[in-house]
Motif scaffolding. Structure first.
Motif, PDB file in Angstrom:
ATOM      1  N   LEU A 151       0.822  -1.204   0.000  1.00 37.96           N
ATOM      2  CA  LEU A 151       0.000   0.000   0.000  1.00 37.96           C
ATOM      3  C   LEU A 151       0.859   1.260   0.000  1.00 37.96           C
ATOM      4  CD1 LEU A 151      -2.711  -0.927   2.672  1.00 37.96           C
ATOM      5  CD2 LEU A 151      -2.860  -1.184   0.203  1.00 37.96           C
ATOM      6  N   GLU A 152       0.435   2.240  -0.785  1.00 39.90           N
ATOM      7  CA  GLU A 152       0.967   3.589  -0.646  1.00 39.90           C
ATOM      8  C   GLU A 152       0.210   4.288   0.479  1.00 39.90           C
ATOM      9  OE1 GLU A 152       2.282   4.724  -5.176  1.00 39.90           O
ATOM     10  OE2 GLU A 152       0.196   5.056  -4.577  1.00 39.90           O
ATOM     11  N   PHE A 153       0.827   5.298   1.066  1.00 40.88           N
ATOM     12  CA  PHE A 153       0.134   6.026   2.134  1.00 40.88           C
ATOM     13  C   PHE A 153       0.526   7.487   2.090  1.00 40.88           C
ATOM     14  CE2 PHE A 153       3.935   3.976   3.827  1.00 40.88           C
ATOM     15  CZ  PHE A 153       4.624   5.024   4.416  1.00 40.88           C
ATOM     16  N   GLY A 154      -0.422   8.318   2.521  1.00 41.12           N
ATOM     17  CA  GLY A 154      -0.206   9.761   2.527  1.00 41.12           C
ATOM     18  C   GLY A 154      -1.238  10.443   3.393  1.00 41.12           C
ATOM     19  N   THR A 155      -1.227  11.768   3.378  1.00 39.94           N
ATOM     20  CA  THR A 155      -2.145  12.550   4.194  1.00 39.94           C
ATOM     21  C   THR A 155      -2.517  13.819   3.438  1.00 39.94           C
ATOM     22  OG1 THR A 155      -2.473  13.550   6.382  1.00 39.94           O
ATOM     23  CG2 THR A 155      -0.309  13.814   5.377  1.00 39.94           C
ATOM     24  N   LEU A 156      -3.236  14.718   4.097  1.00 36.06           N
ATOM     25  CA  LEU A 156      -3.624  15.989   3.478  1.00 36.06           C
ATOM     26  C   LEU A 156      -2.412  16.910   3.369  1.00 36.06           C
ATOM     27  CD1 LEU A 156      -7.034  16.758   5.236  1.00 36.06           C
ATOM     28  CD2 LEU A 156      -6.688  16.116   2.854  1.00 36.06           C
ATOM     29  N   MET A 160     -10.759   3.990  -1.465  1.00 36.94           N
ATOM     30  CA  MET A 160     -11.753   3.054  -1.969  1.00 36.94           C
ATOM     31  C   MET A 160     -11.396   2.496  -3.339  1.00 36.94           C
ATOM     32  SD  MET A 160     -15.251   5.026  -0.799  1.00 36.94           S
ATOM     33  CE  MET A 160     -16.280   3.789  -1.570  1.00 36.94           C
ATOM     34  N   GLU A 161     -10.646   3.253  -4.131  1.00 40.24           N
ATOM     35  CA  GLU A 161     -10.422   2.863  -5.524  1.00 40.24           C
ATOM     36  C   GLU A 161      -9.028   2.331  -5.818  1.00 40.24           C
ATOM     37  OE1 GLU A 161     -11.354   6.307  -7.798  1.00 40.24           O
ATOM     38  OE2 GLU A 161     -13.534   6.157  -7.472  1.00 40.24           O
ATOM     39  N   SER A 162      -8.080   2.437  -4.877  1.00 42.18           N
ATOM     40  CA  SER A 162      -6.715   1.995  -5.157  1.00 42.18           C
ATOM     41  C   SER A 162      -6.081   1.446  -3.887  1.00 42.18           C
ATOM     42  CB  SER A 162      -5.877   3.156  -5.699  1.00 42.18           C
ATOM     43  OG  SER A 162      -5.778   4.197  -4.733  1.00 42.18           O
ATOM     44  N   ASN A 163      -4.873   0.943  -4.031  1.00 48.47           N
ATOM     45  CA  ASN A 163      -4.114   0.430  -2.889  1.00 48.47           C
ATOM     46  C   ASN A 163      -3.446   1.598  -2.168  1.00 48.47           C
ATOM     47  OD1 ASN A 163      -4.826  -2.208  -3.501  1.00 48.47           O
ATOM     48  ND2 ASN A 163      -3.005  -2.559  -4.753  1.00 48.47           N
ATOM     49  N   TYR A 164      -4.233   2.272  -1.369  1.00 51.92           N
ATOM     50  CA  TYR A 164      -3.796   3.503  -0.720  1.00 51.92           C
ATOM     51  C   TYR A 164      -4.326   3.525   0.705  1.00 51.92           C
ATOM     52  CZ  TYR A 164      -3.196   8.563   0.087  1.00 51.92           C
ATOM     53  OH  TYR A 164      -2.848   9.784   0.585  1.00 51.92           O
ATOM     54  N   ALA A 165      -3.464   3.915   1.642  1.00 44.22           N
ATOM     55  CA  ALA A 165      -3.844   4.088   3.045  1.00 44.22           C
ATOM     56  C   ALA A 165      -3.748   5.568   3.387  1.00 44.22           C
ATOM     57  CB  ALA A 165      -2.950   3.265   3.957  1.00 44.22           C
ATOM     58  N   PHE A 166      -4.804   6.079   4.004  1.00 46.86           N
ATOM     59  CA  PHE A 166      -4.858   7.504   4.320  1.00 46.86           C
ATOM     60  C   PHE A 166      -4.575   7.718   5.796  1.00 46.86           C
ATOM     61  CE2 PHE A 166      -7.579  11.135   5.747  1.00 46.86           C
ATOM     62  CZ  PHE A 166      -6.763  12.132   5.237  1.00 46.86           C
ATOM     63  N   ILE A 167      -3.624   8.584   6.100  1.00 50.95           N
ATOM     64  CA  ILE A 167      -3.280   8.951   7.472  1.00 50.95           C
ATOM     65  C   ILE A 167      -3.952  10.287   7.781  1.00 50.95           C
ATOM     66  CG2 ILE A 167      -1.408   9.451   9.073  1.00 50.95           C
ATOM     67  CD1 ILE A 167       0.433   7.803   7.302  1.00 50.95           C
ATOM     68  N   GLY A 168      -4.797  10.306   8.784  1.00 51.29           N
ATOM     69  CA  GLY A 168      -5.513  11.543   9.099  1.00 51.29           C
ATOM     70  C   GLY A 168      -6.194  11.463  10.448  1.00 51.29           C
ATOM     71  N   GLU A 169      -7.114  12.397  10.667  1.00 45.46           N
ATOM     72  CA  GLU A 169      -7.825  12.470  11.942  1.00 45.46           C
ATOM     73  C   GLU A 169      -8.672  11.215  12.136  1.00 45.46           C
ATOM     74  OE1 GLU A 169      -7.135  14.701  13.963  1.00 45.46           O
ATOM     75  OE2 GLU A 169      -6.192  16.259  12.742  1.00 45.46           O
ATOM     76  N   SER A 170      -8.504  10.582  13.291  1.00 48.88           N
ATOM     77  CA  SER A 170      -9.199   9.321  13.543  1.00 48.88           C
ATOM     78  C   SER A 170     -10.710   9.496  13.587  1.00 48.88           C
ATOM     79  CB  SER A 170      -8.710   8.719  14.867  1.00 48.88           C
ATOM     80  OG  SER A 170      -8.970   9.607  15.954  1.00 48.88           O
ATOM     81  N   ILE A 171     -11.188  10.635  14.073  1.00 48.16           N
ATOM     82  CA  ILE A 171     -12.627  10.832  14.178  1.00 48.16           C
ATOM     83  C   ILE A 171     -13.254  10.981  12.796  1.00 48.16           C
ATOM     84  CG2 ILE A 171     -12.521  13.362  14.399  1.00 48.16           C
ATOM     85  CD1 ILE A 171     -14.748  13.055  16.532  1.00 48.16           C
ATOM     86  N   SER A 172     -12.522  11.581  11.862  1.00 50.99           N
ATOM     87  CA  SER A 172     -13.013  11.677  10.488  1.00 50.99           C
ATOM     88  C   SER A 172     -12.958  10.317   9.798  1.00 50.99           C
ATOM     89  CB  SER A 172     -12.184  12.695   9.704  1.00 50.99           C
ATOM     90  OG  SER A 172     -12.278  13.984  10.285  1.00 50.99           O
ATOM     91  N   GLN A 173     -11.962   9.526  10.153  1.00 48.17           N
ATOM     92  CA  GLN A 173     -11.875   8.181   9.596  1.00 48.17           C
ATOM     93  C   GLN A 173     -12.992   7.288  10.122  1.00 48.17           C
ATOM     94  OE1 GLN A 173      -7.889   6.989  10.581  1.00 48.17           O
ATOM     95  NE2 GLN A 173      -6.974   8.184   8.940  1.00 48.17           N
ATOM     96  N   ASP A 174     -13.392   7.487  11.367  1.00 54.42           N
ATOM     97  CA  ASP A 174     -14.539   6.742  11.900  1.00 54.42           C
ATOM     98  C   ASP A 174     -15.803   7.061  11.105  1.00 54.42           C
ATOM     99  OD1 ASP A 174     -13.007   5.531  13.828  1.00 54.42           O
ATOM    100  OD2 ASP A 174     -13.456   7.031  15.366  1.00 54.42           O
TER     101      ASP A 174
END
Length: 489
Positions: free
Chosen positions: A283-288, A332-346
């Motif tokens: 997986l690739e990963f990134g943030t805002l 949702m569309e690629s092999n990507y992990a998003f690092i961000g605010e946990s409450i927004s991820q929930d």
């Protein structure tokens, strides 16, 4: 002269009509609609101070519905305005940024608008950081959050191991079950030899409950299969019945836990922590881009966090995203992990059932309302937020805007069944084994008492002789004596 005035009037009228037509076309264009509607007067009461509030469009904090704004932050702003008695005008931040220092040294986003006095406050999912606190003032946090990892379930589904069928129970539970099985089979073997109802004449009859047959009997019960030999004595039947009850309950617990294991899909995520994320290559990963999360990893001294920052910084153009919606779509569309605010991820996991947040959350932080440093509203807003939290209004808003339509089990954390959960079952088995042994001793003592009356010996001596005969103690003693005598000769 009249013709000149008439011509001038016609030109002005035509220009106004063309301008109105152009503006009407822009208003009807959906793309221009979002761009043009940046100011929303939501509450105005004569005599109350008017405050300009800047915010950012992010679900579920602030959303546009039917040319109106709604969301968690809008409901919060309404409650604060009612408590502190002020009117407000909400504007969406022009550059779509939260607030960071640009290359020129100026602040962007909502922080920049407050510093330029274009807005009195910012009500948005704005993270409280030390850098922002140096230039603006923050209220008490109205939401607590942290930094998490948002993943798509099918990209993190672990491969089933060869011994995956053992996963429903922990290692300690399997060890306890093996001990219980061996102990029960030994008690069956012992009681079947002691009970005269099961083995009446030790010298002339063969005892069918050998130790190997007892092991086979116990294994048959585990498979819910009836096997021989069949118990005849009451004591043996007590142990057999308790073992059957134990195995039925055990199999029910195993099947139930194994079903949850197969259906949950989140029991053993291969990416549990940020260290797991760094070590993997799938997986690739990134943030805002420009977010407080990005600068958290930049300023962190943790080696793992530094590795994450270096990865994102080298691939800045490819892994950093502009908006939260873009991040969710990319996960949702690629092999990507998003690092961000946990409450927004929930929230994303609640809205999209194929998404999940990894268990680890780091960098505990909060969302606060930003104001100018000299603003008299900061303390009043903080007190009002505390009152809303104490009254339960903040919890109500949290539940209202984070409501999920996904199955609740998809958010539950699965774990193997521990021995403590089966403590009562093990206790029942132990009591049953003890009762079986006691019943066998009672049966043997009754026979010894009747036999003592015929041979005119004491009951204890007959009981001891009968016990030794059934356990073959005398025979073993004699054989050892004969062996030692032959050796001496």
């Amino acid at each position: 002269m009249d013709r000149g005035l008439h011509f001038t009037f016609c030109v002005i009228a035509t220009t106004l009509l063309l301008r109105e037509s152009s503006q009407t076309g822009e208003k009807n264009d959906p793309k221009m609609l979002a761009a043009s509607k940046t100011d929303f007067v939501l509450l105005y009461k004569e005599g109350l101070p008017m405050l300009t509030v800047t915010t950012i469009l992010e679900d579920p904090y602030v959303m546009v519905r039917s040319a109106e704004l709604e969301g968690y932050c809008i409901d919060l702003l309404k409650a604060l305005a009612a408590m502190l008695h002020f009117s407000y005008k909400v504007k969406v931040v022009g550059d779509g940024q939260y607030g960071a220092v640009s290359s020129s040294g100026n602040w962007t986003g909502m922080i920049g608008e407050i510093l330029r006095q274009e807005a009195d406050m910012a009500v948005a999912p704005l993270t409280i950081t030390s850098a922002r606190e140096e230039v603006v003032s923050f209220t008490t946090p109205f939401l607590q959050t942290g930094i998490g990892i948002l993943l798509r379930k099918d990209t993190v589904s672990p491969e089933m191991s060869f011994f995956h069928f053992l996963a429903p129970f922990s290692k300690e539970t399997w060890t306890g079950l093996l001990f219980a099985y061996v102990l029960t089979c030994f008690c069956l073997f012992l009681v079947a030899r002691l009970s005269p109802c099961e083995w009446n004449e030790p010298k002339n009859e063969e005892n069918h409950f050998t130790f190997l047959n007892s092991l086979w009997f116990g294994a048959g019960a585990l498979a819910l299969q009836g096997v021989t030999p069949r118990p005849k004595a009451f004591s043996v039947r007590v142990i057999a019945a308790v073992w059957w009850l134990f195995t039925i309950t055990l199999l029910a617990a195993y099947i139930a836990n194994f079903t949850v294991l197969l259906s949950s899909g989140s029991e053993q995520l291969p990416i549990q922590t940020f260290e797991d994320l760094v070590k993997q290559r799938k997986l690739e990963f990134g943030t805002l881009d420009g977010s407080s999360t990005f600068y958290f990893f930049k300023n962190s001294k943790n080696p793992i966090h530094q590795m994450i920052y270096e990865y994102m910084d080298k691939r800045r153009e490819h892994v950093l995203v502009k908006t939260y919606q873009e991040a969710v779509q990319r996960v949702m569309e690629s092999n990507y992990a998003f690092i961000g605010e946990s409450i927004s991820q929930d929230l994303a996991a609640a809205r999209h059932c194929n998404l999940i947040r990894a268990p680890e959350v780091i960098g505990a932080r909060g969302f606060g309302i930003a104001t100018t440093q000299a603003s008299p509203w900061t303390k009043q807003l903080s007190v009002a937020i505390l009152k809303l939290r104490e009254s339960g209004d903040l919890d109500y808003l949290r539940n209202k805007w984070w409501e999920t339509s996904c199955l609740q089990q998809s958010r539950d954390r699965w774990s193997p069944l521990q021995p403590q959960a089966l403590g009562g079952l093990f206790l029942t088995l132990a009591v049953g084994l003890a009762l079986g042994v006691i019943a066998a001793v009672v049966e043997l003592s009754n026979k010894s008492r009747h036999a003592a009356g015929h041979v005119k010996k004491s009951c204890c001596s007959v009981f001891v002789e009968e016990m030794c005969a059934r356990l073959r103690i005398k025979e073993n003693t004699r054989q050892s004596q004969e062996t030692s005598g032959r050796a001496n000769a």
